[in-house]
Design a protein around this motif. Sequence first.
Motif, mmCIF file in Angstrom:
data_model
loop_
_atom_site.group_PDB
_atom_site.id
_atom_site.type_symbol
_atom_site.label_atom_id
_atom_site.label_comp_id
_atom_site.label_asym_id
_atom_site.label_seq_id
_atom_site.Cartn_x
_atom_site.Cartn_y
_atom_site.Cartn_z
ATOM 1 N N ILE A 31 0.831 -1.212 0.000
ATOM 2 C CA ILE A 31 0.000 0.000 0.000
ATOM 3 C C ILE A 31 0.870 1.268 0.000
ATOM 4 N N THR A 32 1.993 1.234 0.724
ATOM 5 C CA THR A 32 2.826 2.438 0.825
ATOM 6 C C THR A 32 3.519 2.714 -0.513
ATOM 7 N N GLY A 33 4.092 1.667 -1.102
ATOM 8 C CA GLY A 33 4.766 1.856 -2.390
ATOM 9 C C GLY A 33 3.789 2.248 -3.494
ATOM 10 N N VAL B 194 9.498 -1.629 -8.103
ATOM 11 C CA VAL B 194 10.078 -2.969 -8.143
ATOM 12 C C VAL B 194 9.740 -3.646 -6.814
ATOM 13 N N ASP B 195 9.153 -4.828 -6.924
ATOM 14 C CA ASP B 195 8.638 -5.509 -5.739
ATOM 15 C C ASP B 195 8.989 -6.994 -5.825
ATOM 16 N N ALA B 196 9.408 -7.544 -4.695
ATOM 17 C CA ALA B 196 9.823 -8.952 -4.684
ATOM 18 C C ALA B 196 8.632 -9.901 -4.833
ATOM 19 N N GLY B 197 7.431 -9.397 -4.619
ATOM 20 C CA GLY B 197 6.248 -10.256 -4.742
ATOM 21 C C GLY B 197 6.147 -11.270 -3.610
ATOM 22 N N GLU B 198 6.719 -10.933 -2.462
ATOM 23 C CA GLU B 198 6.729 -11.889 -1.341
ATOM 24 C C GLU B 198 6.199 -11.210 -0.090
ATOM 25 N N ASN B 199 5.274 -11.879 0.568
ATOM 26 C CA ASN B 199 4.917 -11.523 1.943
ATOM 27 C C ASN B 199 4.595 -10.056 2.185
ATOM 28 N N ALA B 200 3.800 -9.448 1.312
ATOM 29 C CA ALA B 200 3.348 -8.084 1.579
ATOM 30 C C ALA B 200 2.205 -8.123 2.590
ATOM 31 N N GLY B 201 2.336 -7.360 3.659
ATOM 32 C CA GLY B 201 1.243 -7.239 4.621
ATOM 33 C C GLY B 201 -0.018 -6.722 3.941
ATOM 34 N N THR B 202 0.182 -5.941 2.924
ATOM 35 C CA THR B 202 -0.931 -5.310 2.196
ATOM 36 C C THR B 202 -1.918 -6.326 1.634
ATOM 37 N N TRP B 203 -1.445 -7.508 1.226
ATOM 38 C CA TRP B 203 -2.344 -8.503 0.649
ATOM 39 C C TRP B 203 -2.796 -9.539 1.680
ATOM 40 N N GLY C 121 -7.839 -4.815 7.201
ATOM 41 C CA GLY C 121 -8.611 -3.627 6.806
ATOM 42 C C GLY C 121 -9.174 -2.824 7.965
ATOM 43 N N SER C 122 -8.595 -2.968 9.155
ATOM 44 C CA SER C 122 -9.015 -2.112 10.278
ATOM 45 C C SER C 122 -8.323 -0.766 10.126
ATOM 46 N N LEU C 123 -9.074 0.315 10.305
ATOM 47 C CA LEU C 123 -8.446 1.641 10.344
ATOM 48 C C LEU C 123 -8.231 1.986 11.812
ATOM 49 N N ARG D 291 13.776 -8.796 -6.665
ATOM 50 C CA ARG D 291 14.209 -8.525 -5.280
ATOM 51 C C ARG D 291 15.492 -7.698 -5.336
ATOM 52 N N ILE D 292 15.477 -6.558 -4.691
ATOM 53 C CA ILE D 292 16.655 -5.687 -4.647
ATOM 54 C C ILE D 292 17.622 -6.215 -3.590
ATOM 55 N N ILE D 293 18.904 -6.331 -4.003
ATOM 56 C CA ILE D 293 19.860 -6.876 -3.034
ATOM 57 C C ILE D 293 20.900 -5.831 -2.594
ATOM 58 N N TYR E 177 -1.271 -0.557 7.430
ATOM 59 C CA TYR E 177 -2.231 -0.373 6.336
ATOM 60 C C TYR E 177 -2.984 0.944 6.546
ATOM 61 N N THR E 178 -3.325 1.240 7.807
ATOM 62 C CA THR E 178 -3.956 2.525 8.125
ATOM 63 C C THR E 178 -3.030 3.661 7.731
ATOM 64 N N LEU E 179 -1.758 3.551 8.144
ATOM 65 C CA LEU E 179 -0.819 4.664 7.972
ATOM 66 C C LEU E 179 -0.257 4.770 6.559
HETATM 67 C C1 LIG Z 1 -2.428 -10.633 9.115
HETATM 68 C C2 LIG Z 1 -2.215 -9.135 9.151
HETATM 69 C C3 LIG Z 1 -3.276 -8.298 9.467
HETATM 70 C C4 LIG Z 1 -3.088 -6.911 9.486
HETATM 71 N N1 LIG Z 1 -4.150 -6.114 9.728
HETATM 72 C C5 LIG Z 1 -3.999 -4.762 9.685
HETATM 73 C C6 LIG Z 1 -5.122 -3.925 9.845
HETATM 74 O O1 LIG Z 1 -6.244 -4.387 10.001
HETATM 75 N N2 LIG Z 1 -4.928 -2.580 9.813
HETATM 76 C C7 LIG Z 1 -3.696 -2.021 9.631
HETATM 77 O O2 LIG Z 1 -3.573 -0.803 9.644
HETATM 78 N N3 LIG Z 1 -2.604 -2.816 9.421
HETATM 79 C C8 LIG Z 1 -2.743 -4.157 9.437
HETATM 80 N N4 LIG Z 1 -1.658 -4.962 9.223
HETATM 81 C C9 LIG Z 1 -0.371 -4.355 8.927
HETATM 82 C C10 LIG Z 1 -0.317 -3.936 7.461
HETATM 83 O O3 LIG Z 1 -0.806 -4.941 6.611
HETATM 84 C C11 LIG Z 1 1.083 -3.563 7.012
HETATM 85 O O4 LIG Z 1 1.733 -2.767 8.000
HETATM 86 C C12 LIG Z 1 1.043 -2.764 5.729
HETATM 87 O O5 LIG Z 1 0.330 -3.467 4.736
HETATM 88 C C13 LIG Z 1 2.445 -2.435 5.258
HETATM 89 O O6 LIG Z 1 2.344 -1.916 3.967
HETATM 90 P P1 LIG Z 1 3.661 -1.588 3.166
HETATM 91 O O7 LIG Z 1 3.251 -1.199 1.799
HETATM 92 O O8 LIG Z 1 4.471 -0.587 3.929
HETATM 93 O O9 LIG Z 1 4.474 -2.953 3.171
HETATM 94 P P2 LIG Z 1 4.047 -4.396 2.627
HETATM 95 O O10 LIG Z 1 2.628 -4.440 2.249
HETATM 96 O O11 LIG Z 1 4.524 -5.380 3.636
HETATM 97 O O12 LIG Z 1 4.860 -4.520 1.284
HETATM 98 C C14 LIG Z 1 6.269 -4.540 1.296
HETATM 99 C C15 LIG Z 1 6.689 -5.107 -0.046
HETATM 100 O O13 LIG Z 1 8.104 -4.928 -0.178
HETATM 101 C C16 LIG Z 1 8.606 -6.087 -0.819
HETATM 102 N N5 LIG Z 1 10.047 -6.205 -0.533
HETATM 103 C C17 LIG Z 1 10.660 -6.482 0.640
HETATM 104 N N6 LIG Z 1 11.988 -6.536 0.468
HETATM 105 C C18 LIG Z 1 12.212 -6.284 -0.850
HETATM 106 C C19 LIG Z 1 13.392 -6.196 -1.637
HETATM 107 N N7 LIG Z 1 14.607 -6.381 -1.123
HETATM 108 N N8 LIG Z 1 13.247 -5.939 -2.982
HETATM 109 C C20 LIG Z 1 12.014 -5.740 -3.538
HETATM 110 N N9 LIG Z 1 10.876 -5.813 -2.807
HETATM 111 C C21 LIG Z 1 10.972 -6.070 -1.485
HETATM 112 C C22 LIG Z 1 7.799 -7.235 -0.254
HETATM 113 O O14 LIG Z 1 7.881 -8.372 -1.096
HETATM 114 C C23 LIG Z 1 6.416 -6.611 -0.199
HETATM 115 O O15 LIG Z 1 5.707 -6.877 -1.389
HETATM 116 C C24 LIG Z 1 -1.808 -6.354 9.204
HETATM 117 C C25 LIG Z 1 -0.749 -7.206 8.877
HETATM 118 C C26 LIG Z 1 -0.954 -8.578 8.832
HETATM 119 C C27 LIG Z 1 0.186 -9.457 8.457
#
Ligand SMILES: Cc1cc2nc3c(=O)[nH]c(=O)nc-3n(C[C@H](O)[C@H](O)[C@H](O)COP(=O)(O)OP(=O)(O)OC[C@H]3O[C@@H](n4cnc5c(N)ncnc54)[C@H](O)[C@@H]3O)c2cc1C
Length: 374
Positions: A12-14, A31-40, A44-46, A178-180, A341-343
């Motif tokens: 969400i931030t990117g 550019v995104d690694a496609g791994e373990n994004a909290g966003t997906w 959805g709590s604000l 993935r950026i290294i 996700y809120t922030l």
């Molecule tokens: C189960 C769960 C429930 C949640 N519920 C809430 C909620 O209700 N309300 C709320 O406000 N927050 C919630 N959160 C937190 C929230 O989801 C995250 O803090 C938020 O989505 C972070 O967004 P982001 O875009 O900063 O990072 P992310 O969404 O985590 O995305 C980071 C991305 O960077 C990529 N990345 C990492 N390293 C590299 C690299 N070296 N090169 C390229 N790409 C890289 C990852 O693959 C990922 O796609 C929850 C989290 C989880 C896990």
Amino acid sequence: MDSDLLVIGGGITGMMAALHLAEAGARVRIVDAGENAGTWANAGSLHVQMQSRFMRLYPDQVPAVEASLPLYKAAAEEWVRLDALYGPFELVRKGGLMLAEGAEQLRFLEGKARREEARGLSVEMLDRAALDGIAPWLGPQILGAELCRDEGKLNPLMANARLLAELDRRGVARVQDRIIGLEQQTNGLVAVGRAAVYRADQIIIASAWGAGDIVRGLGVDIPTKAEPLHMNITEAAAVSIGHLIQHAERSITLKQLGQGQIVIGGGWPAQDRGRETPPAVLAGSFLGNVALAARLVPQIGGLRVIRTWAGMNTTADGASTIGRLPQASRVVMALPGDAGYTLGPLVAKMAAAVTLGAMPEADMVRYTPARFAA
Ligand SMILES: Cc1cc2nc3c(=O)[nH]c(=O)nc-3n(C[C@H](O)[C@H](O)[C@H](O)COP(=O)(O)OP(=O)(O)OC[C@H]3O[C@@H](n4cnc5c(N)ncnc54)[C@H](O)[C@@H]3O)c2cc1C
């Protein structure tokens, strides 16, 4: 691959940082690694009021979160703005209830509410009679609650899909890699990926748990950590729950989506399987989380859980990290604090403004990455 601005991390931030930069006319690539994004994976709590779970688990980080409370309130308002522009995201801002089941929990909430009111939040304590007027479906043992009117909820799957469509409409390029490492050159920056090399004038780092590793080579130590968390969703319920529900002591968030399903989470742990694999669901978290939900709202106790999953949250020192790195001024950090996700959208907007020279960093000194150097 060349672009004016490179955004590392496509959550969400990117996404939102890239959208602001593209709207300003920049050539942007994510550019995104496609791994373990909290966003997906998120619920959805604000969130605006301080979460009791966070206060219990990370007491050392509470001062940073408390000082950021006005940012949370503004972040929920930013979501309302985005919902009007790009939605609907099923956004409802009726407020959040943090429930007390005992006198000590009530006292804790009363103290918390006073601190939050001092930071400008719209909070009040409700007794059981007042709760019966707005949430008659609560279990009989609930004595009262703190209501934070600034809180809300949305459907993250809808929001993410609509924002991705907007990125495509704006022509933002998205690459999976993935950026290294990062290298500073005289006329710009180079991000070295596993698959390609990316050159840009400036780089925005929005890679959550992955951010610390990326900047370490520049001599910066940002202590980002991955935190695997559990989630459940039930079939649609007959009861109508408008508020975001939390508890004064136990880990839970509970809310209803527009189609009636109940989303239950709130920070129960999942099993870490490394950064390239999603975390695994733990049976104990599944059972504990739904049992607590059914105790707080007995009417949902008979529902079937239709899906359960685990995702990767990020923690650092509690506060968001926004601004240029003192060691590499063409690198701008965009890392939301707790409840990212809120922030995320507001943090992205501030980081984009810094990148474009439209917002003085002095206005966000509380969030500066320079605090880690100190
Ligand atoms: C189960 C769960 C429930 C949640 N519920 C809430 C909620 O209700 N309300 C709320 O406000 N927050 C919630 N959160 C937190 C929230 O989801 C995250 O803090 C938020 O989505 C972070 O967004 P982001 O875009 O900063 O990072 P992310 O969404 O985590 O995305 C980071 C991305 O960077 C990529 N990345 C990492 N390293 C590299 C690299 N070296 N090169 C390229 N790409 C890289 C990852 O693959 C990922 O796609 C929850 C989290 C989880 C896990």
